[in-house]
Design an enzyme around this catalytic site. Structure first.
Site, short mmCIF file in Angstrom:
data_model
loop_
_atom_site.label_atom_id
_atom_site.label_comp_id
_atom_site.label_asym_id
_atom_site.label_seq_id
_atom_site.Cartn_x
_atom_site.Cartn_y
_atom_site.Cartn_z
N HIS A 194 53.95 34.29 31.09
CA HIS A 194 54.15 35.27 32.16
C HIS A 194 55.26 34.81 33.11
O HIS A 194 54.98 34.10 34.07
CB HIS A 194 52.85 35.45 32.93
CG HIS A 194 51.70 35.90 32.08
ND1 HIS A 194 51.02 35.04 31.25
CD2 HIS A 194 51.13 37.11 31.93
CE1 HIS A 194 50.07 35.71 30.61
NE2 HIS A 194 50.10 36.96 31.00
N GLU A 230 26.10 38.62 44.11
CA GLU A 230 25.79 37.57 43.14
C GLU A 230 27.06 36.90 42.61
O GLU A 230 27.14 35.67 42.48
CB GLU A 230 24.98 38.15 41.97
CG GLU A 230 23.59 38.66 42.36
CD GLU A 230 23.60 40.06 42.95
OE1 GLU A 230 24.67 40.71 42.93
OE2 GLU A 230 22.55 40.51 43.43
N HIS A 248 56.09 41.17 33.37
CA HIS A 248 54.81 40.54 33.72
C HIS A 248 54.42 39.46 32.71
O HIS A 248 54.14 38.33 33.10
CB HIS A 248 53.69 41.59 33.80
CG HIS A 248 52.32 41.01 33.70
ND1 HIS A 248 51.58 40.63 34.79
CD2 HIS A 248 51.55 40.69 32.61
CE1 HIS A 248 50.43 40.12 34.39
NE2 HIS A 248 50.38 40.15 33.07
#
Ligand SMILES: Cc1ncc(C[n+]2csc(CCOP(=O)(O)OP(=O)(O)O)c2C)c(N)n1
Ligand SMILES: [Mg+2]
Length: 665
Positions: A30, A407, A261
């Site tokens: 990347h 959580e 990207h």
């Protein structure tokens, strides 16, 4: 170190060149993110970050987290350029290849300076929240002289878009973690294209609404970046710095587009970028002058580190501080000895969640490392003791975190705390909701982070809340995660033993799967004078009851079903069928024993029967294909626990005839 922009620009271009060359050589990776954030990172490392490449584990270093882990070449470049022992240039040349510490995404166990693994978007930032909590917590105990550092994060659009971001920034906001600063790579691009394809969110407004300070800057203007970072540093709230950048900056034909990207630029574009940046050095070469600037920048942290070492040496708290960093491994069993002696003298019939709370009494009293919490189920998980005060902005010394209904955020924060050091975190939720945080549990294991998950209400035995709340597949599926010890203790003594093991096993996270319903104390005989060496759970499984008659069957059970296996064995013995009962609180530890021990506990040529109130898939590993597997291969139901056990056939009455049939009796 204030460098003029004419020096900073080539330094940033060194990051760009190494990143595009490494990705080109690997033919994967990347380049966009490291090239886009090179300027911001150069300002951060040159003027703000407190670090010393010669002492990467220095306890009071700032923590730098690359949450946008796909941009791994950014951190590899920074570590190399600033003078860390690794990665070497050879490592960078081998980016993404077997044996190179420069893995596709940064791994904390591969390189010093990589504080946590990045890649699962959003989790780096959420772990940074935990690091910032640990910093404040230790500061409360040891003061500014020993603990006075910041946490810096580079995050992308993806990290901010993930749901966990909401949980993480909420925790940071309510706890006023002002020393946490997030530098957002605000490039308007994700893999699929422009961010407007998928979001219309006013991110700064969301952060501001959550108690954060926000500021924008031009991520390619060194002075403007420095201004924004200084503002972030000064503000007492956690800060989000929106750094407006161009993805792939420096690649003249590809910058600003989503194709930069995650694909190599290609030879032509690499050449065009060299031209555009005025970078004439060969691939993997950094001109001496530029390297000298980077190394000078890396060397300047040594003075602060030496001063800190001097303060530690002179500190009255030195021994305590070092003991805190050393962790709980040596301390847990001794802390439990007299408690277990009390249980031997006066047996207790309690739920294992209650047994966990009881064990946590002496543990939290004697081990200041422990910082507990719960995702809004404190009274159900029973994770708070009288020795743990609430943690919060008005009491960072507190040791019980009210994580709220978060959580995933809790689990990631616990990873951050564990990786920070000085804290051994544990936190609770219902076992069934482990799925909400499952990837963070996986990341505990991958990162060798000592986190203890207290997961209560571990089966249909929770009763009337019904199938949404009744875990069926969870215990077995957690066993599938490598480097995670899943404990399901059968009684009050096993629960204490499993806590001891969890706190003595550094580098491995633990799950404690605990019952809501009361369970009789099965142990005690032979446990007088208990010490670490006597911990029967340490071998993962052990013969709790030996056959009286000629052994025809071995029942192997976990947790609340050990009681049932004992009842079935008693019924079989009454009919002259010799039956062993093996308690298996931790399959992972059993598998790690030598072959002779395993063969003694689960012998060949004898019928083996598993009993666990969960899916049977996987138990063949211990019973063989010709064994019998008692469990639940469907969802549960709403009813009282005893009715459900009967309904699903998890009872001695239901099991004994099946065993007899299997034995042809
Ligand atoms: C949880 C998770 N989901 C998906 C991915 C795959 N992925 C890696 S990078 C990325 C896009 C991220 O966009 P952004 O953060 O803006 O990075 P940029 O393209 O700007 O470098 C995605 C979807 C991932 N790594 N983690
Ligand atoms: Mg982006």
């Amino acid at each position: 170190m204030q460098l003029d922009p004419s020096r900073l620009a080539p330094m940033a271009n060194a990051i760009r060149a190494l990143s595009m060359d490494a990705v080109q050589q690997a033919n994967s990776g990347h380049p966009g993110m490291p090239m886009g954030m090179a300027d911001v990172a150069t300002v951060l490392f040159s003027q703000f970050l407190k670090f010393d490449p010669a002492a990467p584990k220095w306890a009071d270093r700032d923590r730098f987290v690359l949450s946008a882990g796909h941009g791994s070449m950014l951190i590899y470049s920074l570590l190399h350029l600033t003078g860390y022992a690794a990665p070497t240039m050879a490592d960078i040349r081998n980016f993404r290849q077997l044996g190179s510490p420069c893995a596709g995404h940064p791994e904390n166990h591969e390189l010093d300076g990589v504080e946590c693994t990045g890649g699962p978007l959003g989790q780096g930032l959420a772990m940074a929240v935990g690091m910032a909590m640990a910093e404040r917590h230790l500061n409360a105990a040891f003061g500014d002289a020993l603990v006075d550092h910041k946490t810096w994060v580079i995050a992308g659009d993806g990290c901010l878009m993930e749901g966990i971001n909401h949980e993480a920034i909420g925790l940071a906001g309510v706890n006023k973690l002002g020393r946490l600063n997030v530098l957002w790579d605000d490039n308007n691009i994700t893999i699929d294209g422009d961010t407007s394809l998928s979001t219309c969110e006013d991110i700064l407004a969301r952060y501001a609404a959550t108690g954060w300070h926000t500021v924008r800057c031009n991520g390619h203007d060194f002075a403007d970046i420095a201004r924004a970072l200084a503002e972030a540093e000064a503000d007492p709230r956690p800060s989000l710095v929106a750094c407006k950048t161009i993805i792939g900056k420096g690649a003249p034909n590809k910058q600003g587009g989503h194709n930069v990207h995650g694909s190599p630029l290609g030879a032509d574009e690499v050449a065009a970028a060299r031209e555009y940046l005025g970078w004439t050095a060969a691939p993997f070469e950094v001109p001496a002058e530029i390297m000298a600037d980077w190394r000078a920048l890396g060397a300047k942290g040594a003075a602060a580190r030496a001063a800190w070492e001097g303060r530690l040496a002179a500190s009255a708290s030195r021994a305590d501080f070092e003991a805190r960093l050393a962790g709980t491994a040596a301390l847990a069993s001794p802390a439990l000895e007299s408690y277990i002696a009390g249980l031997v003298a006066a047996p207790q019939k309690v739920a294992t969640r209650k047994a966990s709370e009881m064990a946590l009494g002496p543990l939290t009293e004697q081990l200041p490392h422990l910082v507990g919490g719960s995702a809004d189920l404190t009274g159900s998980n029973l994770t708070k003791t009288k020795f743990t005060e609430p943690f919060g902005a008005d009491n960072y010394g507190g040791r019980h975190v009210y994580y709220g209904i978060r959580e995933f955020g809790m689990a990631a924060a616990m990873n951050g705390m564990a990786l920070h050091g000085g804290v051994v975190p544990y936190g609770g939720t219902f076992l069934v909701f482990s799925d909400y945080c499952r990837n963070a549990i996986r990341m505990s294991a991958l990162q060798h982070a000592q986190v203890v998950y207290v997961l209560t209400h571990d089966s249909i035995g929770l009763g009337e809340d019904g199938p949404t709340h009744q875990p069926v597949e969870h215990v077995m599926s957690l066993r599938m995660i490598p480097n995670l010890n899943v404990y399901r203790p059968a009684d009050v003594i096993e629960t204490a033993e499993c806590w001891a093991l969890a706190l003595e096993t550094t580098g491995t996270p633990s799950v404690l799967a605990l019952s809501r319903q009361n369970l009789p104390q099965l142990r005690g005989e032979g446990d007088a004078g208990w010490t670490r060496a006597a911990n029967r759970c340490a071998k993962g499984a052990y013969r709790l009851k030996a056959a009286e008659g000629a052994r025809k069957v071995v029942l192997v059970a976990t947790g609340s079903e050990v009681e049932i296996a004992l009842a079935a064995a008693a019924a079989l013995e009454a009919d002259g069928i010799g039956a062993d009962v093996v308690s298996m609180p931790c399959a992972e530890l059993f598998v790690a024993q030598d072959a002779a021990y395993r063969a003694d506990v689960l012998p060949e040529g004898v019928l083996k029967v598993s009993v666990e109130a969960g899916v049977t898939m996987g138990w063949e590993r211990f019973t063989g294909l010709d064994g019998l597997n008692i469990g639940i291969d469907s969802f549960g139901a709403s009813a009282p626990a005893d009715v459900l056990y009967k309904h699903f056939g998890i009872s001695a009455d239901a099991i004994v005839p099946q065993i007899k049939a299997k034995l042809g009796l």
